[in-house]
Design an enzyme around this catalytic site. Structure first.
Site, PDB file in Angstrom:
ATOM      1  N   ARG A  32       0.813  -1.222   0.000  1.00 24.69           N
ATOM      2  CA  ARG A  32       0.000   0.000   0.000  1.00 24.69           C
ATOM      3  C   ARG A  32       0.845   1.270   0.000  1.00 24.69           C
ATOM      4  NH1 ARG A  32      -5.286  -0.711   1.599  1.00 24.69           N
ATOM      5  NH2 ARG A  32      -5.358   1.477   2.126  1.00 24.69           N
ATOM      6  N   GLY A 104      -4.879   8.999   3.827  1.00 26.40           N
ATOM      7  CA  GLY A 104      -5.909   9.844   3.219  1.00 26.40           C
ATOM      8  C   GLY A 104      -5.379  11.244   2.979  1.00 26.40           C
TER       9      GLY A 104
END
Ligand code: F6R
Length: 611
Positions: A32, A104
């Site tokens: 990720r 985010g």
């Protein structure tokens, strides 16, 4: 909810040593993000932070020298969005007793940071995340009754996407986790609790998971989790037992990274536009950069799929900003004594930021006095470093070798650049600006709709899996999509495919048509539609099999083709972000039907650092 592949988070609270558990989780999350990593572990007195730039191996090395002791902690593996990869920008971020990890984008981080600095706070990183740490600390100092109360107060000031895990030196054996638009899951152990961006990080520890939903805030200790909303009202979420293997979970249940990444595209485009497209003023900002003076010409340089994005960029820049735009293959430009100078803006587009030809071409342009602008997915990679200005696509790491989500994120970035230039030179104004921005805001939703509607294309793939050649045709902004559809198909299915401008068919390729040659024609509504229909009829008249990409509701096209792939209606300039989706799915399905290795096709590498 689509998975958002950008940064990985883990957390642990229980009775065991936290460090090895966090590290094991981060190893599972490295896909990720992998430009920096860190952990904060607390023994009830003060959190011990260890973080550094580089892959997880660099962190492991530091931890091998001195491993922090404590039974609760948080960890992070980063894929940079704000602030280059560096030790200071690595998570966790600390303010007073608060340590935070975040996945985010805090969209209003600039205003929040300014306010916090004005109130005397000192920042030690360039990240949007550090703002969260300060806001939580500020809320505690203002009298918040507990850590969870302070997190709530902080998040009420934040707009954007977040999944966070927080600990405080002053709240022993407690973690707080919160989610909005970025994934977050809690693992339920026996006398211990886990937090992770997604299941693979903690599958070795527990299979009982509780998936948080947007707006949820969880307060965890060794005995369990109390979930509330932003106002403190209790929320009930049902745990479930996950049966995926760790490998399946990494791909969020998809069989291949490529398919996962195809489905991440609405999210990649949303993130790339976030905070930059300003619907209130119908404008686009390029972080805090201005392209001044305005260029008299734009020259785009790129390779492969990024070059195809550049070809769409030409339509966007010329139509929206009315500035002449040329697009060149980086490998050709660099050896051609190119004519560029100080009045040109040279845009280098690259997913990896390391492509040798694009890097050399950008350097060549800069040496000749041009202003250089990078559109790139990897923060602080070579091409952005070699450029004057940079706009990062926020697609997250792309693991499948065939580029998909980075392509549509590049299209979003190019649209922002075109709007930015058009607003500044006055070419984009009034109703046209309002309509374009409103339509662009709709695109992620229409992308989701397209992916849903297209489905898996297994039946279509079975029909064509054994053909020798494919032809792809398109006009205007969809001509580059014909090229991209052909490239996707050939690189993973190994079927020969050619992309052509539909108007060029009669100048040669028409000789290929016959014997059931499959011809994919992008025949969406808009300028040139009637002309594409004539091309379609010409193919049919010569026994070609037409697979049309058409606008939903265009029933007239049905009896003129074998198969139709539908996309929602959109202005022609924005259609490429939709029309490419069924072509990616078609390439994927055909490659799969032929038994190929979709994620790692033969002879190809993810980053081409040789000439
Ligand atoms: C195709 C593909 C390649 C790359 C090309 C440029 O699916 O991935 O064609 O687009 O090698 O790479 P970047 O964008 O990293 O410069």
């Amino acid at each position: 909810m689509l998975a958002r592949a950008m940064c990985g988070i883990v957390g642990y609270v229980g009775t065991r040593e936290a460090t090895p558990i966090l590290l094991a989780g981060l190893r599972r999350l490295e896909y990720r993000g992998y430009d920096s990593a860190g952990i904060a572990v607390c023994n009830g007195e003060q959190a011990h932070l260890v973080r550094c730039q580089g892959k997880l191996a660099a962190l492991e090395k530091l931890l091998a020298e001195k491993s922090p002791v404590g039974a609760y902690g948080i960890g992070h593996t980063r894929w940079a969005t704000h602030g280059r990869p560096s030790d200071e920008n690595a998570h966790p971020h600390k303010a007073g007793p608060i340590s935070v990890v975040h996945n985010g984008i805090v969209e209003n981080h600039v205003e929040l940071r300014e306010r916090l600095i004005a109130s005397g706070r000192v920042f030690s990183s360039q990240t949007d995340t550090e703002v969260l740490a300060h806001l939580i600390d500020e809320a505690l100092q203002a009298g918040a009754a507990s850590l969870v109360e302070a997190v709530r107060a902080a998040l009420r000031q934040v707009t954007g996407a977040y999944a966070i895990a927080v600990l405080s030196d002053r709240s022993p054996n407690v973690l707080v986790a919160a989610k909005n638009a970025s994934p977050l899951v809690l693992g339920l152990g026996k006398g211990e609790m886990f937090i992770a961006s997604d299941a693979p990080a903690i599958l070795e520890q527990t299979r009982d998971m509780l998936f948080l939903e947007d707006g949820d805030i969880a307060e965890l200790d060794h005995s369990g989790a109390r979930i509330t909303d932003l106002d403190g009202n209790p929320v009930v979420r049902k745990p479930r037992t996950v049966t995926w293997t760790a490998g399946q979970a990494e791909k969020a249940g998809y069989p291949h990274f490529m398919l996962k990444e195809i489905h991440e595209q609405p999210r990649a485009v949303t993130d790339t536009l976030a905070g930059r497209l300003l619907p209130d003023s119908n404008d686009a900002v390029l972080e805090d950069q201005e392209v001044t003076p305005l260029p008299s010409r734009v020259v785009i340089l790129a390779c492969g799929t990024s070059y195809h994005a550049g070809l769409v960029g030409k339509f966007l820049i010329e139509n929206i900003a009315r500035i002449p735009c040329e697009v060149d293959l980086a490998s050709e430009f660099r050896y051609r004594e190119p004519v560029v100078g100080s009045r040109d803006l040279v845009v280098g587009i690259s997913q990896s930021g390391e492509t040798a030809d694009t890097l050399a071409a950008v350097k060549e342009a800069r040496a000749r006095g041009a202003r250089t602008f990078a559109i790139c997915n990897v923060v602080d990679s070579a091409i952005p470093r070699a450029s004057d200005l940079v706009l990062y696509t926020r697609a997250g790491p792309e693991i499948g070798v065939a580029s998909t989500k980075c392509f549509t994120a590049q299209l979003a970035a190019l649209t922002l650049l075109a709007i930015h230039l058009g607003r500044r030179n006055g070419a984009l104004a009034g109703v046209a600006a309002t309509e374009l921005v409103a339509e662009l805001m709709q695109i992620p939703h229409k992308m989701s709709e397209t992916l849903k509607e297209t489905g898996d294309l297994k039946a279509l793939a079975r029909k064509y899996q054994n053909v020798r050649d494919f032809l792809f045709l398109g006009r205007g902004p969809n001509y580059p999509i014909a090229l991209e559809g052909a490239l996707k198909l050939k690189e993973i299915s190994y079927i020969h495919a050619e992309g052509y401008a539909a108007g060029e068919m009669k100048h040669g390729p028409i000789a290929l048509i016959g014997d059931g040659l499959p011809v994919v024609i992008i025949a969406t509504r808009g300028k040139g539609y009637d002309k594409v229909l004539s091309n379609l009829a010409e193919v049919r008249a010569r026994e070609g099999q037409v697979i049309a990409v058409a606008t939903k509701g265009d029933t007239a096209i049905l009896d003129q083709c074998e198969d139709v792939l539908w996309v929602p209606d959109a202005p022609p300039l924005l259609q490429p972000m939709l029309t490419v989706l069924p072509l990616q799915l078609l390439a994927y399905a055909v490659a799969l039907a032929r038994g190929n290795d979709v994620d790692q096709p033969r002879n190809l590498a993810k980053s081409v650092t040789v000439e």
